[in-house]
Design a protein around this motif. Structure first.
Motif, mmCIF file in Angstrom:
data_model
loop_
_atom_site.group_PDB
_atom_site.id
_atom_site.type_symbol
_atom_site.label_atom_id
_atom_site.label_comp_id
_atom_site.label_asym_id
_atom_site.label_seq_id
_atom_site.Cartn_x
_atom_site.Cartn_y
_atom_site.Cartn_z
ATOM 1 N N CYS A 207 0.817 -1.222 0.000
ATOM 2 C CA CYS A 207 0.000 0.000 0.000
ATOM 3 C C CYS A 207 0.852 1.273 0.000
ATOM 4 C CB CYS A 207 -0.928 0.014 1.203
ATOM 5 S SG CYS A 207 -2.228 -1.218 1.168
ATOM 6 N N TYR A 210 -1.238 4.418 0.236
ATOM 7 C CA TYR A 210 -1.621 4.824 1.586
ATOM 8 C C TYR A 210 -0.462 5.516 2.289
ATOM 9 C CZ TYR A 210 -5.760 1.802 1.258
ATOM 10 O OH TYR A 210 -6.947 1.218 0.895
ATOM 11 N N SER A 244 -4.116 -1.100 5.557
ATOM 12 C CA SER A 244 -3.033 -1.717 4.791
ATOM 13 C C SER A 244 -2.758 -3.136 5.283
ATOM 14 C CB SER A 244 -1.769 -0.865 4.885
ATOM 15 O OG SER A 244 -1.297 -0.786 6.226
ATOM 16 N N THR A 247 -5.339 -5.176 3.662
ATOM 17 C CA THR A 247 -5.043 -5.317 2.237
ATOM 18 C C THR A 247 -3.995 -6.400 2.002
ATOM 19 O OG1 THR A 247 -5.535 -2.981 1.874
ATOM 20 C CG2 THR A 247 -4.265 -4.091 0.167
ATOM 21 N N ARG A 248 -2.956 -6.393 2.821
ATOM 22 C CA ARG A 248 -1.921 -7.406 2.687
ATOM 23 C C ARG A 248 -2.496 -8.798 2.950
ATOM 24 N NH1 ARG A 248 2.241 -9.919 5.789
ATOM 25 N NH2 ARG A 248 4.156 -10.229 4.549
ATOM 26 N N LEU A 265 2.705 -1.380 4.846
ATOM 27 C CA LEU A 265 2.690 0.076 4.687
ATOM 28 C C LEU A 265 4.062 0.722 4.721
ATOM 29 C CD1 LEU A 265 0.762 2.598 4.548
ATOM 30 C CD2 LEU A 265 0.919 2.658 7.053
#
Length: 270
Positions: A207, A210, A244, A247-248, A265
């Motif tokens: 990300c 981000y 983040s 997301t990972r 991140l």
């Protein structure tokens, strides 16, 4: 000791119950949402709100949906209009105030333009979450601007971080824009499947957009140097850390070949 250090580079907190309340509420709400992201309960406006196979929501069952593109425009347009309106309505209020309003307007105008011309969408999003997030962005923008008006006539903080803040903001918005562009190039033609992002800082973190968004908000905080802007940025950092992380997890659940060295991140750290 910490409060003394903060007050050295921030304007004194205003005697405003509204700003005080919004400062506390904004930080707590953002931190809570970041924690919920880590726990697997996601606001429904992204691809990974259904990690684990079922749709997790923060409150109740919501069924009203709109297209992602329209939803994203609803998210960002009111805040953009608020920033732009403040520039038109209060044209001669000093350099710092103009820079704060300009940075906020640029931030959300960039998002609107990316929705229209950069991002590719293939799903729908929840109407209620869209309205809630849109109101939060609008409220943040309006409150940041209002908090800045309350610094009028006060002694400038020392050190004055306004000019470094401009540079930090430019780096943040430029890095965010570049990595959003890289995301937009992942699909070609009518492709809808997701791919592991490559290029830029995507080789180090999943990300980077981000990360640079955080840098941009740090820049706005340095330009504003108000307690509200500082508090909102701290809350945003916590939220995007949680987001983040989710997301990972989403990419790891979808791709067996997801690189183990790619962090969420912060390169090499988180």
């Amino acid at each position: 000791m910490v409060s003394l250090i903060l007050f050295n580079f921030l304007f004194p907190p205003p005697q405003s119950m509204y700003i005080t309340a919004m400062t506390v509420i904004g930080f707590v709400a953002s931190a809570y949402l970041g924690f919920m992201e880590i726990k697997g309960k996601h606001l429904q406006y992204s691809k990974f709100f259904n990690v684990g196979g079922e749709k997790n929501k923060l409150a109740g069952k919501r069924e009203a949906q709109i297209s992602s593109k329209i939803g994203m425009l609803v998210l960002y347009t009111p805040a953009c209009i608020a920033g732009l309106s403040s520039l038109i309505m209060f044209p001669n209020e000093g350099l710092r105030f103009t820079l704060v309003r300009g940075a906020l307007t640029i931030h959300f105008l960039k998002r609107v333009l990316e929705v229209l011309f950069v991002h590719k969408y293939s799903a729908s999003i929840d109407v209620e979450d869209t309205i809630i997030i849109s109101l939060s962005y609008f409220s943040m923008t309006a409150t940041t601007i209002y908090a800045q008006t309350l610094t009028k006539g006060l002694q400038e903080p020392s050190p004055n971080l306004m000019y470094p803040g401009i540079a930090i903001f430019v780096v943040g918005i430029g890095g965010n824009m570049y990595h959003h562009y890289l995301l937009s190039t992942l699909r070609s033609g009518g492709e809808k499947e997701y791919k592991i992002p490559k290029g830029g800082l995507f080789n180090l973190v999943i990300c980077p957009h981000y990360l640079f968004e955080i840098v941009g908000f740090i820049g706005i905080t340095c330009i504003a140097q108000t307690t509200y802007a500082f508090s909102f940025t701290c809350g945003t950092i916590l939220y995007l850390m949680g987001r983040s992380y989710s997301t990972r997890d989403w990419y790891r659940s979808k791709f067996e070949d997801f690189p183990k060295n790619v962090k969420a991140l912060i390169p090499f750290i988180f």
